[in-house]
Scaffold this motif. Structure first.
Motif, PDB file in Angstrom:
ATOM      1  N   ALA A  33      -6.239   8.343 -11.528  1.00  0.00           N
ATOM      2  CA  ALA A  33      -6.912   7.143 -11.650  1.00  0.00           C
ATOM      3  C   ALA A  33      -5.511   6.053 -11.450  1.00  0.00           C
ATOM      4  O   ALA A  33      -5.823   4.991 -10.859  1.00  0.00           O
ATOM      5  CB  ALA A  33      -7.405   6.877 -13.164  1.00  0.00           C
ATOM      6  N   ALA A  34      -4.253   6.075 -12.024  1.00  0.00           N
ATOM      7  CA  ALA A  34      -3.217   5.480 -11.901  1.00  0.00           C
ATOM      8  C   ALA A  34      -2.898   5.525 -10.349  1.00  0.00           C
ATOM      9  O   ALA A  34      -2.743   4.131  -9.769  1.00  0.00           O
ATOM     10  CB  ALA A  34      -2.148   5.889 -12.759  1.00  0.00           C
ATOM     11  N   THR A  35      -2.942   6.621  -9.730  1.00  0.00           N
ATOM     12  CA  THR A  35      -2.817   6.674  -8.493  1.00  0.00           C
ATOM     13  C   THR A  35      -3.531   5.731  -7.557  1.00  0.00           C
ATOM     14  O   THR A  35      -3.093   5.069  -6.786  1.00  0.00           O
ATOM     15  CB  THR A  35      -2.984   8.108  -7.706  1.00  0.00           C
ATOM     16  N   ILE A  39      -2.603   2.642  -5.223  1.00  0.00           N
ATOM     17  CA  ILE A  39      -2.894   2.417  -3.856  1.00  0.00           C
ATOM     18  C   ILE A  39      -3.574   1.139  -3.582  1.00  0.00           C
ATOM     19  O   ILE A  39      -3.259   0.438  -2.604  1.00  0.00           O
ATOM     20  CB  ILE A  39      -3.622   3.704  -3.344  1.00  0.00           C
ATOM     21  N   ILE A  40      -4.533   0.771  -4.363  1.00  0.00           N
ATOM     22  CA  ILE A  40      -5.303  -0.615  -4.179  1.00  0.00           C
ATOM     23  C   ILE A  40      -4.280  -1.796  -4.462  1.00  0.00           C
ATOM     24  O   ILE A  40      -4.202  -2.673  -3.421  1.00  0.00           O
ATOM     25  CB  ILE A  40      -6.210  -0.723  -5.265  1.00  0.00           C
ATOM     26  N   ALA A  41      -3.290  -1.550  -5.092  1.00  0.00           N
ATOM     27  CA  ALA A  41      -2.106  -2.680  -5.460  1.00  0.00           C
ATOM     28  C   ALA A  41      -1.434  -2.624  -3.939  1.00  0.00           C
ATOM     29  O   ALA A  41      -0.945  -3.614  -3.535  1.00  0.00           O
ATOM     30  CB  ALA A  41      -1.533  -2.321  -6.626  1.00  0.00           C
ATOM     31  N   LEU A  55       6.412   5.397  -2.750  1.00  0.00           N
ATOM     32  CA  LEU A  55       5.632   5.591  -3.807  1.00  0.00           C
ATOM     33  C   LEU A  55       4.773   6.878  -3.629  1.00  0.00           C
ATOM     34  O   LEU A  55       4.480   7.643  -4.715  1.00  0.00           O
ATOM     35  CB  LEU A  55       4.294   4.281  -3.362  1.00  0.00           C
ATOM     36  N   PHE A  56       4.394   7.262  -2.443  1.00  0.00           N
ATOM     37  CA  PHE A  56       3.756   8.553  -2.163  1.00  0.00           C
ATOM     38  C   PHE A  56       4.741   9.725  -2.578  1.00  0.00           C
ATOM     39  O   PHE A  56       4.295  10.729  -3.333  1.00  0.00           O
ATOM     40  CB  PHE A  56       3.356   8.787  -0.776  1.00  0.00           C
ATOM     41  N   VAL A 107       9.536   3.478 -13.012  1.00  0.00           N
ATOM     42  CA  VAL A 107      10.657   2.553 -12.725  1.00  0.00           C
ATOM     43  C   VAL A 107      10.545   2.285 -11.209  1.00  0.00           C
ATOM     44  O   VAL A 107      10.820   0.937 -10.603  1.00  0.00           O
ATOM     45  CB  VAL A 107      11.873   3.307 -13.015  1.00  0.00           C
ATOM     46  N   VAL A 108       9.975   3.166 -10.328  1.00  0.00           N
ATOM     47  CA  VAL A 108      10.044   3.026  -8.911  1.00  0.00           C
ATOM     48  C   VAL A 108       8.964   2.008  -8.418  1.00  0.00           C
ATOM     49  O   VAL A 108       9.268   1.014  -7.783  1.00  0.00           O
ATOM     50  CB  VAL A 108       9.744   4.253  -8.035  1.00  0.00           C
ATOM     51  N   GLY A 109       7.859   2.193  -9.366  1.00  0.00           N
ATOM     52  CA  GLY A 109       6.785   1.023  -9.226  1.00  0.00           C
ATOM     53  C   GLY A 109       7.147  -0.492  -9.473  1.00  0.00           C
ATOM     54  O   GLY A 109       6.930  -1.375  -8.874  1.00  0.00           O
ATOM     55  N   LEU A 110       7.947  -0.378 -10.658  1.00  0.00           N
ATOM     56  CA  LEU A 110       8.349  -1.769 -11.146  1.00  0.00           C
ATOM     57  C   LEU A 110       9.226  -2.256 -10.114  1.00  0.00           C
ATOM     58  O   LEU A 110       9.166  -3.537  -9.639  1.00  0.00           O
ATOM     59  CB  LEU A 110       8.974  -1.660 -12.462  1.00  0.00           C
ATOM     60  N   ILE A 111      10.183  -1.459  -9.536  1.00  0.00           N
ATOM     61  CA  ILE A 111      11.080  -1.960  -8.513  1.00  0.00           C
ATOM     62  C   ILE A 111      10.530  -2.519  -7.401  1.00  0.00           C
ATOM     63  O   ILE A 111      10.658  -3.644  -6.657  1.00  0.00           O
ATOM     64  CB  ILE A 111      12.240  -0.937  -8.130  1.00  0.00           C
ATOM     65  N   ILE A 112       9.373  -1.738  -6.981  1.00  0.00           N
ATOM     66  CA  ILE A 112       8.507  -2.320  -5.781  1.00  0.00           C
ATOM     67  C   ILE A 112       7.716  -3.708  -5.909  1.00  0.00           C
ATOM     68  O   ILE A 112       7.504  -4.372  -5.338  1.00  0.00           O
ATOM     69  CB  ILE A 112       7.761  -1.078  -5.103  1.00  0.00           C
ATOM     70  N   PHE A 113       7.053  -3.317  -7.106  1.00  0.00           N
ATOM     71  CA  PHE A 113       5.978  -4.232  -7.249  1.00  0.00           C
ATOM     72  C   PHE A 113       6.449  -5.830  -7.896  1.00  0.00           C
ATOM     73  O   PHE A 113       5.834  -6.828  -7.937  1.00  0.00           O
ATOM     74  CB  PHE A 113       4.748  -3.923  -8.324  1.00  0.00           C
TER      75      PHE A 113
END
Length: 121
Positions: A33-35, A39-41, A55-56, A107-113
């Protein structure tokens, strides 16, 4: 010719394993679900190819860790159906691997988003 017959069988076993984990493991379902949300974001924020690739990679890391953790738990439950402290430690270590991978992905998601969200403010 016999090698070609073995490939689809191996793939089908692997696919069955993924389906089983997705069907029965609540934490894997949460990660899926988080994935989907990520992906939508990613589409909303129009990520670059490099951002998608990163991300992948971390999504794959988390899903592989969760599948491995589930396999280890099932093995330990099979080998030691009674409560066993050493089996519990083994399960905890496997769960720790999932936690490390999930924190890494976060952490990677935060760095990107975060920079993309900051632009909106």
């Amino acid at each position: 010719m016999s090698d070609k017959k073995k490939d689809p069988i191996g793939f089908s076993f692997a696919w069955n394993g993924i389906r089983e984990v997705a069907r029965t493991e609540r934490n894997f379902q949460i990660h899926l679900a988080a994935t989907l949300l990520i992906i939508i974001a990613g589409f909303i924020f129009q990520l670059t190819r490099l951002e998608w690739a990163i991300l992948f990679l971390v999504i794959g890391l988390v899903l592989v860790a969760e599948i491995t953790n589930s396999a280890i738990e099932k093995i330990m439950d099979h080998l030691k159906p009674e409560l066993d402290p050493s089996a519990g430690v083994i399960k905890d270590i496997a769960a720790g691997a999932v936690l490390v991978s999930a924190i890494t992905a976060l952490v990677v998601g935060l760095i990107i988003f975060i920079p993309k969200l900051y632009v909106l403010l």
